[in-house]
Motif scaffolding. Structure first.
Motif, mmCIF file in Angstrom:
data_model
loop_
_atom_site.group_PDB
_atom_site.id
_atom_site.type_symbol
_atom_site.label_atom_id
_atom_site.label_comp_id
_atom_site.label_asym_id
_atom_site.label_seq_id
_atom_site.Cartn_x
_atom_site.Cartn_y
_atom_site.Cartn_z
ATOM 1 N N LEU A 108 0.808 -1.211 0.000
ATOM 2 C CA LEU A 108 0.000 0.000 0.000
ATOM 3 C C LEU A 108 0.846 1.268 0.000
ATOM 4 O O LEU A 108 0.643 2.170 -0.821
ATOM 5 N N ALA A 109 1.766 1.371 0.951
ATOM 6 C CA ALA A 109 2.525 2.608 1.115
ATOM 7 C C ALA A 109 3.776 2.330 1.927
ATOM 8 O O ALA A 109 3.827 1.372 2.692
ATOM 9 N N ALA A 110 4.776 3.193 1.765
ATOM 10 C CA ALA A 110 6.003 3.087 2.544
ATOM 11 C C ALA A 110 6.530 4.482 2.842
ATOM 12 O O ALA A 110 6.257 5.441 2.099
ATOM 13 N N SER A 138 -3.217 1.798 -6.504
ATOM 14 C CA SER A 138 -4.571 1.392 -6.127
ATOM 15 C C SER A 138 -5.124 2.217 -4.963
ATOM 16 O O SER A 138 -6.343 2.283 -4.781
ATOM 17 N N VAL A 139 -4.248 2.845 -4.180
ATOM 18 C CA VAL A 139 -4.722 3.607 -3.016
ATOM 19 C C VAL A 139 -4.259 5.065 -3.036
ATOM 20 O O VAL A 139 -4.633 5.842 -2.161
ATOM 21 N N LYS A 140 -3.482 5.424 -4.037
ATOM 22 C CA LYS A 140 -2.962 6.788 -4.095
ATOM 23 C C LYS A 140 -4.099 7.790 -4.102
ATOM 24 O O LYS A 140 -5.084 7.621 -4.819
ATOM 25 N N GLY A 141 -3.972 8.808 -3.281
ATOM 26 C CA GLY A 141 -5.009 9.827 -3.161
ATOM 27 C C GLY A 141 -6.011 9.539 -2.065
ATOM 28 O O GLY A 141 -6.751 10.435 -1.653
ATOM 29 N N MET A 146 -6.553 6.375 6.177
ATOM 30 C CA MET A 146 -7.301 5.874 5.028
ATOM 31 C C MET A 146 -8.649 6.580 4.949
ATOM 32 O O MET A 146 -9.406 6.580 5.936
ATOM 33 N N ASN A 147 -8.946 7.166 3.819
ATOM 34 C CA ASN A 147 -10.187 7.897 3.609
ATOM 35 C C ASN A 147 -10.984 7.275 2.467
ATOM 36 O O ASN A 147 -10.458 6.483 1.680
ATOM 37 N N ASN A 190 10.743 10.633 2.310
ATOM 38 C CA ASN A 190 10.347 9.836 1.140
ATOM 39 C C ASN A 190 9.119 9.007 1.470
ATOM 40 O O ASN A 190 9.066 8.337 2.499
ATOM 41 N N THR A 191 8.148 9.082 0.584
ATOM 42 C CA THR A 191 6.979 8.214 0.679
ATOM 43 C C THR A 191 6.698 7.631 -0.697
ATOM 44 O O THR A 191 7.074 8.222 -1.729
#
Length: 126
Positions: free
Chosen positions: A48-50, A63-66, A83-84, A57-58
């Motif tokens: 999902l994210a790091a 699929s989940v960006k934004g 998470m929104n 840095n991210t």
């Protein structure tokens, strides 16, 4: 040795929000990064994210960006995943993981991570 504990999961209606937390016991090195993954029943674990140690840095999966934001508070040894606009397809067990070899273009690969939490369930109803 590092132990990771996730919290903040639960049940929410579609369109709602959750903030997951990942708290580490034992000190992570300054070169480490932390990621969030999820796994739905019958599906492979999905990145999902790091975020790197300093937070400069991210990286997000398309699929989940934004819809998700990763952040960290090193004073609390905690990484967050906000998470929104949650959807029923976001239902899964969410895991955080940390790696010790440093930020790289492979940061989205589960095999890069050395330590994993036990996971927290997120259920989104329609």
């Amino acid at each position: 040795q590092v132990q990771l504990v996730e919290s903040g999961g639960g049940s929410v209606q579609a369109g709602g929000s959750l903030r997951l937390s990942c708290t580490a016991s034992g000190r992570l090195s300054g070169g480490s990064a932390t990621g969030w993954f999820r796994q739905a029943p019958g599906k492979e674990r999905e990145f999902l994210a790091a975020i790197n140690w300093s937070g400069t840095n991210t990286y997000y999966a398309d699929s989940v960006k934004g819809r998700v934001t990763i952040s960290r508070d090193n004073a609390k040894n905690t990484v967050y995943l906000q998470m929104n606009s949650l959807k029923p397809e976001d239902t899964a067990v969410y895991y955080c993981a940390s790696e010790t070899s440093g930020w790289s273009r492979f940061i989205n690969l589960a095999s890069k991570y050395d330590y994993w939490g036990q996971g927290t369930q997120v259920t989104v109803s329609s």
